[in-house]
Write a protein that holds these residues in place. Structure first.
Motif, mmCIF file in Angstrom:
data_model
loop_
_atom_site.group_PDB
_atom_site.id
_atom_site.type_symbol
_atom_site.label_atom_id
_atom_site.label_comp_id
_atom_site.label_asym_id
_atom_site.label_seq_id
_atom_site.Cartn_x
_atom_site.Cartn_y
_atom_site.Cartn_z
ATOM 1 N N ILE A 37 0.848 -1.196 0.000
ATOM 2 C CA ILE A 37 0.000 0.000 0.000
ATOM 3 C C ILE A 37 0.882 1.245 0.000
ATOM 4 O O ILE A 37 1.766 1.390 0.855
ATOM 5 N N ASP A 38 0.639 2.146 -0.971
ATOM 6 C CA ASP A 38 1.376 3.411 -1.024
ATOM 7 C C ASP A 38 1.160 4.176 0.269
ATOM 8 O O ASP A 38 0.032 4.274 0.775
ATOM 9 N N GLY A 39 2.224 4.714 0.806
ATOM 10 C CA GLY A 39 2.135 5.501 2.033
ATOM 11 C C GLY A 39 2.473 4.701 3.283
ATOM 12 O O GLY A 39 2.717 5.278 4.329
ATOM 13 N N ILE A 40 2.494 3.380 3.197
ATOM 14 C CA ILE A 40 2.916 2.554 4.328
ATOM 15 C C ILE A 40 4.430 2.424 4.228
ATOM 16 O O ILE A 40 4.964 1.933 3.231
ATOM 17 N N THR A 41 5.138 2.865 5.253
ATOM 18 C CA THR A 41 6.593 2.901 5.168
ATOM 19 C C THR A 41 7.304 1.941 6.110
ATOM 20 O O THR A 41 8.375 1.461 5.801
ATOM 21 N N VAL A 42 6.751 1.668 7.260
ATOM 22 C CA VAL A 42 7.416 0.794 8.223
ATOM 23 C C VAL A 42 6.408 -0.229 8.728
ATOM 24 O O VAL A 42 5.340 0.137 9.201
ATOM 25 N N ILE A 43 6.764 -1.485 8.623
ATOM 26 C CA ILE A 43 5.912 -2.557 9.143
ATOM 27 C C ILE A 43 6.755 -3.364 10.116
ATOM 28 O O ILE A 43 7.840 -3.825 9.768
ATOM 29 N N GLU A 44 6.279 -3.483 11.340
ATOM 30 C CA GLU A 44 6.993 -4.241 12.358
ATOM 31 C C GLU A 44 6.004 -5.110 13.109
ATOM 32 O O GLU A 44 4.814 -4.817 13.153
ATOM 33 N N THR A 45 6.508 -6.161 13.703
ATOM 34 C CA THR A 45 5.712 -6.961 14.617
ATOM 35 C C THR A 45 6.417 -6.945 15.965
ATOM 36 O O THR A 45 7.627 -6.699 16.044
ATOM 37 N N GLN A 46 5.670 -7.187 17.013
ATOM 38 C CA GLN A 46 6.248 -7.183 18.350
ATOM 39 C C GLN A 46 5.432 -8.115 19.229
ATOM 40 O O GLN A 46 4.207 -8.138 19.158
ATOM 41 N N SER A 47 6.121 -8.884 20.043
ATOM 42 C CA SER A 47 5.465 -9.724 21.042
ATOM 43 C C SER A 47 5.713 -9.121 22.411
ATOM 44 O O SER A 47 6.805 -8.626 22.685
ATOM 45 N N TYR A 48 4.700 -9.122 23.271
ATOM 46 C CA TYR A 48 4.848 -8.560 24.605
ATOM 47 C C TYR A 48 3.827 -9.168 25.537
ATOM 48 O O TYR A 48 2.905 -9.846 25.112
ATOM 49 N N THR A 49 4.028 -8.914 26.819
ATOM 50 C CA THR A 49 3.038 -9.342 27.804
ATOM 51 C C THR A 49 2.072 -8.202 28.032
ATOM 52 O O THR A 49 2.431 -7.035 27.926
ATOM 53 N N LEU A 50 0.833 -8.520 28.347
ATOM 54 C CA LEU A 50 -0.202 -7.522 28.539
ATOM 55 C C LEU A 50 -0.980 -7.879 29.800
ATOM 56 O O LEU A 50 -1.446 -9.002 29.943
ATOM 57 N N THR A 51 -1.069 -6.931 30.712
ATOM 58 C CA THR A 51 -1.835 -7.135 31.930
ATOM 59 C C THR A 51 -2.948 -6.114 31.980
ATOM 60 O O THR A 51 -2.708 -4.911 31.855
ATOM 61 N N GLU A 52 -4.170 -6.589 32.136
ATOM 62 C CA GLU A 52 -5.331 -5.716 32.234
ATOM 63 C C GLU A 52 -5.473 -5.294 33.690
ATOM 64 O O GLU A 52 -5.669 -6.115 34.571
ATOM 65 N N ILE A 53 -5.342 -4.006 33.949
ATOM 66 C CA ILE A 53 -5.437 -3.484 35.309
ATOM 67 C C ILE A 53 -6.870 -3.086 35.617
ATOM 68 O O ILE A 53 -7.370 -3.291 36.705
ATOM 69 N N LEU A 54 -7.541 -2.508 34.649
ATOM 70 C CA LEU A 54 -8.957 -2.172 34.769
ATOM 71 C C LEU A 54 -9.630 -2.695 33.511
ATOM 72 O O LEU A 54 -9.356 -2.219 32.418
ATOM 73 N N PRO A 55 -10.479 -3.717 33.634
ATOM 74 C CA PRO A 55 -11.129 -4.275 32.441
ATOM 75 C C PRO A 55 -11.975 -3.223 31.729
ATOM 76 O O PRO A 55 -12.378 -2.227 32.326
ATOM 77 N N ILE A 56 -12.246 -3.466 30.474
ATOM 78 C CA ILE A 56 -13.080 -2.564 29.696
ATOM 79 C C ILE A 56 -14.425 -2.388 30.383
ATOM 80 O O ILE A 56 -15.069 -3.358 30.762
ATOM 81 N N GLN A 57 -14.819 -1.157 30.569
ATOM 82 C CA GLN A 57 -16.112 -0.835 31.169
ATOM 83 C C GLN A 57 -17.107 -0.633 30.032
ATOM 84 O O GLN A 57 -16.869 0.152 29.126
ATOM 85 N N THR A 58 -18.190 -1.335 30.064
ATOM 86 C CA THR A 58 -19.185 -1.212 29.000
ATOM 87 C C THR A 58 -20.489 -0.693 29.575
ATOM 88 O O THR A 58 -20.617 -0.485 30.763
ATOM 89 N N GLY A 59 -21.447 -0.519 28.724
ATOM 90 C CA GLY A 59 -22.761 -0.086 29.185
ATOM 91 C C GLY A 59 -23.091 1.340 28.791
ATOM 92 O O GLY A 59 -24.229 1.752 28.888
ATOM 93 N N GLY A 60 -22.078 2.107 28.347
ATOM 94 C CA GLY A 60 -22.352 3.468 27.922
ATOM 95 C C GLY A 60 -22.979 3.490 26.549
ATOM 96 O O GLY A 60 -22.916 2.522 25.797
ATOM 97 N N ALA A 61 -23.590 4.588 26.219
ATOM 98 C CA ALA A 61 -24.217 4.731 24.904
ATOM 99 C C ALA A 61 -23.132 4.816 23.832
ATOM 100 O O ALA A 61 -22.146 5.507 23.992
ATOM 101 N N VAL A 62 -23.311 4.089 22.757
ATOM 102 C CA VAL A 62 -22.394 4.131 21.628
ATOM 103 C C VAL A 62 -23.020 5.024 20.573
ATOM 104 O O VAL A 62 -24.163 4.816 20.175
ATOM 105 N N PRO A 63 -22.283 6.055 20.126
ATOM 106 C CA PRO A 63 -22.864 6.935 19.113
ATOM 107 C C PRO A 63 -23.182 6.170 17.827
ATOM 108 O O PRO A 63 -22.509 5.206 17.489
ATOM 109 N N GLU A 64 -24.232 6.615 17.137
ATOM 110 C CA GLU A 64 -24.614 5.959 15.884
ATOM 111 C C GLU A 64 -23.492 6.021 14.866
ATOM 112 O O GLU A 64 -23.206 5.065 14.187
ATOM 113 N N LYS A 65 -22.865 7.179 14.744
ATOM 114 C CA LYS A 65 -21.767 7.344 13.795
ATOM 115 C C LYS A 65 -20.499 7.636 14.592
ATOM 116 O O LYS A 65 -20.413 8.636 15.287
ATOM 117 N N LEU A 66 -19.549 6.736 14.490
ATOM 118 C CA LEU A 66 -18.293 6.900 15.199
ATOM 119 C C LEU A 66 -17.406 7.907 14.480
ATOM 120 O O LEU A 66 -17.449 8.009 13.242
#
Length: 150
Positions: free
Chosen positions: A8-37
C-alpha cells in the motif's frame, strides 16, 4: 496480511512485536455508543470509539531488571488515582522483555477523552516525574492514539 500491507502506497514501516499484557482495569461497558463513530481518514473508513493515552519508557536489564520492578511498583502506587480518572474505560500495562518496553495505556470513550486532556492527563505529570527518578529508566515518552475493537 503484512505482505499486502507493505504494497500500500504511504505505508513505510511494518513491524511486529510480542509482549506481555496485563489488564489493570477491564473494559467498562454499558455506555451509549454513538450511531456514527468519529473517523481519522477522509473516506470515513477508519473509525474509532476510544482514545488512549500511553505512558512509556525503556528499562535496563541490570540488577535483575530492578528498574522494571520499580516501574511496576510506581504503577501500583498510582493505580487508584489512574482508575479514578473520570470516564476511564480500561487501564493496561504492557512489558516487552525483548526491547525493554514498559507501557501504561489508559483508555476512555472518544467523547469523554478531551475532558481528561484538559486536565493534563492527571496524574501523568507526577507519574512521569517519579518514573524519571528511577535508575535504569530511559526514553520516557507519551502518545495519544485511537482504538477500536474489531
Amino acid at each position: 496480511f503484512l505482505k499486502e500491507l507493505a504494497e500500500i502506497d504511504g505505508i513505510t514501516v511494518i513491524e511486529t512485536q510480542s509482549y506481555t499484557l496485563t489488564e489493570i482495569l477491564p473494559i467498562q461497558t454499558g455506555g451509549a455508543v454513538p450511531e456514527k463513530l468519529p473517523t481519522v481518514d477522509e473516506a470515513g473508513k477508519v473509525s474509532f470509539s476510544c482514545i488512549a493515552r500511553e505512558w512509556r519508557c525503556k528499562f535496563s536489564e541490570d540488577a535483575g531488571k530492578l528498574a522494571l520492578t520499580q516501574a511496576q511498583e510506581l504503577l501500583e502506587k498510582y493505580e487508584s488515582q489512574i482508575k479514578a480518572v473520570a470516564h476511564v474505560s480500561q487501564v493496561q500495562r504492557i512489558v516487552c522483555g525483548g526491547c525493554q518496553d514498559f507501557k501504561v495505556i489508559i483508555s476512555a470513550p472518544a467523547a469523554a477523552f478531551p475532558d481528561w486532556g484538559a486536565k493534563k492527563f492527571e496524574p501523568e505529570e507526577a507519574f512521569l516525574k517519579e518514573l524519571a527518578e528511577i535508575g535504569g529508566i530511559t526514553s520516557i515518552d507519551t502518545q495519544t492514539y485511537t482504538l477500536t475493537e474489531m
